[in-house]
Design a protein around this motif. Structure first.
Motif, PDB file in Angstrom:
ATOM      1  N   ILE A 187       4.590  -4.360  -2.188  1.00 44.76           N
ATOM      2  CA  ILE A 187       4.942  -5.626  -2.802  1.00 44.76           C
ATOM      3  C   ILE A 187       4.037  -5.900  -4.000  1.00 44.76           C
ATOM      4  CG2 ILE A 187       5.260  -8.094  -2.433  1.00 44.76           C
ATOM      5  CD1 ILE A 187       7.174  -6.336  -0.847  1.00 44.76           C
ATOM      6  N   LEU A 188       4.638  -6.015  -5.165  1.00 44.83           N
ATOM      7  CA  LEU A 188       3.878  -6.297  -6.376  1.00 44.83           C
ATOM      8  C   LEU A 188       3.318  -7.716  -6.337  1.00 44.83           C
ATOM      9  CD1 LEU A 188       6.295  -4.759  -9.043  1.00 44.83           C
ATOM     10  CD2 LEU A 188       4.301  -3.684  -7.997  1.00 44.83           C
ATOM     11  N   ARG A 189       2.199  -7.927  -7.017  1.00 43.31           N
ATOM     12  CA  ARG A 189       1.510  -9.211  -7.148  1.00 43.31           C
ATOM     13  C   ARG A 189       0.783  -9.632  -5.881  1.00 43.31           C
ATOM     14  NH1 ARG A 189       4.939 -13.954  -9.355  1.00 43.31           N
ATOM     15  NH2 ARG A 189       2.933 -14.601 -10.190  1.00 43.31           N
ATOM     16  N   SER A 190       0.856  -8.844  -4.820  1.00 41.93           N
ATOM     17  CA  SER A 190       0.244  -9.219  -3.557  1.00 41.93           C
ATOM     18  C   SER A 190      -0.935  -8.310  -3.241  1.00 41.93           C
ATOM     19  CB  SER A 190       1.271  -9.138  -2.426  1.00 41.93           C
ATOM     20  OG  SER A 190       0.664  -9.355  -1.178  1.00 41.93           O
ATOM     21  N   ASN A 191      -1.984  -8.885  -2.667  1.00 36.20           N
ATOM     22  CA  ASN A 191      -3.117  -8.090  -2.226  1.00 36.20           C
ATOM     23  C   ASN A 191      -2.715  -7.209  -1.047  1.00 36.20           C
ATOM     24  OD1 ASN A 191      -4.867  -9.300  -4.093  1.00 36.20           O
ATOM     25  ND2 ASN A 191      -5.207 -11.027  -2.709  1.00 36.20           N
ATOM     26  N   THR A 192      -3.499  -6.181  -0.807  1.00 39.68           N
ATOM     27  CA  THR A 192      -3.207  -5.253   0.293  1.00 39.68           C
ATOM     28  C   THR A 192      -3.123  -5.979   1.619  1.00 39.68           C
ATOM     29  OG1 THR A 192      -4.365  -3.489  -0.899  1.00 39.68           O
ATOM     30  CG2 THR A 192      -3.965  -3.162   1.448  1.00 39.68           C
ATOM     31  N   GLU A 193      -4.034  -6.923   1.847  1.00 45.51           N
ATOM     32  CA  GLU A 193      -4.071  -7.629   3.119  1.00 45.51           C
ATOM     33  C   GLU A 193      -2.853  -8.516   3.330  1.00 45.51           C
ATOM     34  OE1 GLU A 193      -6.347  -7.693   0.846  1.00 45.51           O
ATOM     35  OE2 GLU A 193      -8.242  -6.918   1.647  1.00 45.51           O
ATOM     36  N   ASP A 194      -2.191  -8.906   2.246  1.00 48.47           N
ATOM     37  CA  ASP A 194      -1.076  -9.851   2.331  1.00 48.47           C
ATOM     38  C   ASP A 194       0.292  -9.185   2.271  1.00 48.47           C
ATOM     39  OD1 ASP A 194      -2.885 -11.936   2.412  1.00 48.47           O
ATOM     40  OD2 ASP A 194      -2.941 -12.121   0.237  1.00 48.47           O
ATOM     41  N   GLN A 195       0.332  -7.870   2.186  1.00 46.11           N
ATOM     42  CA  GLN A 195       1.613  -7.180   2.062  1.00 46.11           C
ATOM     43  C   GLN A 195       2.568  -7.555   3.200  1.00 46.11           C
ATOM     44  OE1 GLN A 195       2.603  -4.456  -0.374  1.00 46.11           O
ATOM     45  NE2 GLN A 195       1.123  -5.733  -1.451  1.00 46.11           N
ATOM     46  N   ILE A 196       2.049  -7.619   4.420  1.00 45.48           N
ATOM     47  CA  ILE A 196       2.901  -7.885   5.583  1.00 45.48           C
ATOM     48  C   ILE A 196       3.586  -9.243   5.484  1.00 45.48           C
ATOM     49  CG2 ILE A 196       1.056  -8.870   6.981  1.00 45.48           C
ATOM     50  CD1 ILE A 196       2.324  -7.529   9.409  1.00 45.48           C
ATOM     51  N   LEU A 197       2.960 -10.184   4.816  1.00 45.70           N
ATOM     52  CA  LEU A 197       3.547 -11.516   4.679  1.00 45.70           C
ATOM     53  C   LEU A 197       4.832 -11.484   3.865  1.00 45.70           C
ATOM     54  CD1 LEU A 197       0.362 -13.672   4.002  1.00 45.70           C
ATOM     55  CD2 LEU A 197       1.556 -13.329   6.163  1.00 45.70           C
ATOM     56  N   TYR A 198       4.885 -10.607   2.877  1.00 42.17           N
ATOM     57  CA  TYR A 198       6.056 -10.521   2.011  1.00 42.17           C
ATOM     58  C   TYR A 198       7.038  -9.434   2.451  1.00 42.17           C
ATOM     59  CZ  TYR A 198       3.223 -13.433  -1.075  1.00 42.17           C
ATOM     60  OH  TYR A 198       2.466 -14.454  -1.588  1.00 42.17           O
ATOM     61  N   GLN A 199       6.571  -8.494   3.244  1.00 41.67           N
ATOM     62  CA  GLN A 199       7.431  -7.394   3.695  1.00 41.67           C
ATOM     63  C   GLN A 199       8.319  -7.796   4.873  1.00 41.67           C
ATOM     64  OE1 GLN A 199       4.200  -4.711   4.452  1.00 41.67           O
ATOM     65  NE2 GLN A 199       4.569  -3.511   2.591  1.00 41.67           N
ATOM     66  N   THR A 200       7.938  -8.843   5.574  1.00 43.69           N
ATOM     67  CA  THR A 200       8.693  -9.302   6.742  1.00 43.69           C
ATOM     68  C   THR A 200       9.284 -10.676   6.452  1.00 43.69           C
ATOM     69  OG1 THR A 200       6.683 -10.249   7.674  1.00 43.69           O
ATOM     70  CG2 THR A 200       7.251  -8.004   8.330  1.00 43.69           C
ATOM     71  N   GLU A 201      10.330 -11.028   7.165  1.00 42.93           N
ATOM     72  CA  GLU A 201      10.998 -12.288   6.876  1.00 42.93           C
ATOM     73  C   GLU A 201      11.810 -12.759   8.075  1.00 42.93           C
ATOM     74  OE1 GLU A 201      15.112 -11.087   4.738  1.00 42.93           O
ATOM     75  OE2 GLU A 201      13.295 -10.505   3.619  1.00 42.93           O
ATOM     76  N   ARG A 202      12.186 -14.024   8.019  1.00 42.83           N
ATOM     77  CA  ARG A 202      13.184 -14.576   8.925  1.00 42.83           C
ATOM     78  C   ARG A 202      14.322 -15.155   8.091  1.00 42.83           C
ATOM     79  NH1 ARG A 202      12.799 -15.020  14.269  1.00 42.83           N
ATOM     80  NH2 ARG A 202      10.799 -14.481  15.224  1.00 42.83           N
ATOM     81  N   TYR A 203      15.543 -14.998   8.598  1.00 37.81           N
ATOM     82  CA  TYR A 203      16.729 -15.475   7.891  1.00 37.81           C
ATOM     83  C   TYR A 203      17.733 -16.005   8.902  1.00 37.81           C
ATOM     84  CZ  TYR A 203      18.950 -11.133   9.421  1.00 37.81           C
ATOM     85  OH  TYR A 203      19.456 -10.115  10.189  1.00 37.81           O
ATOM     86  N   ASN A 204      18.765 -16.651   8.405  1.00 36.11           N
ATOM     87  CA  ASN A 204      19.826 -17.141   9.278  1.00 36.11           C
ATOM     88  C   ASN A 204      21.115 -17.219   8.478  1.00 36.11           C
ATOM     89  OD1 ASN A 204      20.727 -18.031  11.822  1.00 36.11           O
ATOM     90  ND2 ASN A 204      20.671 -20.172  11.142  1.00 36.11           N
ATOM     91  N   GLU A 205      22.234 -17.085   9.158  1.00 34.73           N
ATOM     92  CA  GLU A 205      23.524 -17.148   8.485  1.00 34.73           C
ATOM     93  C   GLU A 205      23.911 -18.566   8.125  1.00 34.73           C
ATOM     94  OE1 GLU A 205      26.359 -15.129  10.900  1.00 34.73           O
ATOM     95  OE2 GLU A 205      25.437 -13.147  10.622  1.00 34.73           O
ATOM     96  N   GLU A 206      23.200 -19.538   8.639  1.00 36.76           N
ATOM     97  CA  GLU A 206      23.410 -20.940   8.303  1.00 36.76           C
ATOM     98  C   GLU A 206      22.071 -21.554   7.920  1.00 36.76           C
ATOM     99  OE1 GLU A 206      26.338 -22.188   8.046  1.00 36.76           O
ATOM    100  OE2 GLU A 206      27.441 -20.507   8.950  1.00 36.76           O
TER     101      GLU A 206
END
Length: 281
Positions: free
Chosen positions: A77-96
């Protein structure tokens, strides 16, 4: 306090409170500062010892039902520190539309930081959604790819104020009953999502900035140049149409020629009687 939306266990090294204290040499409760984006966090459980950052991990009765994705784990993930990669690599979503309900007991100034990264779509207008805070639309038509591109960290930073039972955000005011409702609103394009979020008691200046992105800086510079060029063109056109100031041009019809015509009139007056007399002879 970071909320880590993805249904993943954090690695052993991810205890930002301890890490930030170790790096800064500080001790005691509070929100740690530092030059790295990963230092501004507190450990779980929900409330930090100081009460300055509040909340809980989603998926534990604090949020509406969502799905987890770790699709971005294979991407840097660009613009992110190594320690913070997991924060941007994972996500939660919903169809609504979905959201989180976060208790805030103390009055004061807060900043809501929402973290995003587009790790799936490779063009704009594929995922577009809104974000609401207690009914107030604070982010309209968020298109992550259009903002920063693919696999690039993007933070939405939203300052709020809570005083005397009122929530103030972006010039709007509403009644506050002790809970902040953060909603990710379903739009026309795909599903809303969130990678991570936290709420910090303080101001925007207290929020660590993401690393610079050369591509974004270049784009902003180009936009500034275009605005400058447009302004210069308008100015040049205005100068072209403007009548130049300076000495007036002499008006040829305004000059007095009566002194030149007098001798001609006299000669003409003498010539006519003389001609008449000669004709009678």
């Amino acid at each position: 306090m970071h909320y880590v939306p993805a249904a993943l266990e954090l690695p052993d090294w991810w205890d930002p409170w301890e890490r930030s204290q170790r790096e800064s040499g500080r001790s005691g409760p509070g929100v740690a500062g530092g030059s790295t984006e990963g230092t501004l966090r507190c450990r779980f459980p929900p409330l930090c010892p100081s009460g300055r950052a509040q909340g809980a991990r989603p998926g534990r009765g604090e949020a509406s039902p969502t799905s987890a994705s770790d699709y971005g784990m294979k991407l840097p993930i660009l613009r992110s520190n190594t320690e913070d990669q997991i924060l941007y690599q994972t996500e939660r979503y919903n169809e609504e539309t979905f959201g989180y309900e976060i208790p805030i007991k103390e009055e004061g100034d807060y900043v809501v930081v929402l973290k995003f990264a587009e790790v799936y779509f490779a063009q704009s207008q594929q995922k577009v959604f809104d974000v609401r805070l207690n009914g107030h639309v604070v982010v309209k038509d968020l298109d992550i790819f259009d903002r920063v591109g693919h696999s690039t960290a993007h933070d939405e930073i939203i300052p709020i104020s809570i005083r005397k039972g009122k929530l103030s955000v972006q010039g709007e005011v509403s009644t506050f009953t002790g809970k902040l409702h953060i909603e990710f609103v379903k739009g026309y394009y795909d599903n809303p999502k969130i990678c991570a979020l936290y709420i910090l008691q303080g101001t925007v200046d207290d929020v660590p900035k993401l690393q610079p992105h050369p591509g974004l800086e270049k784009k902003e510079d180009e936009e500034d140049e275009e605005e400058y060029d447009e302004g210069s063109s308008v100015k040049k056109q205005a100068n072209k149409n403007r009548v130049q100031s300076g000495p007036r041009t002499p008006n040829p019809y305004a000059s007095d020629n009566s002194s030149l015509m007098f001798p001609i009139l006299v000669a003409f007056g003498v010539f006519i009687p003389t001609l008449f007399c000669l004709c009678r002879l």
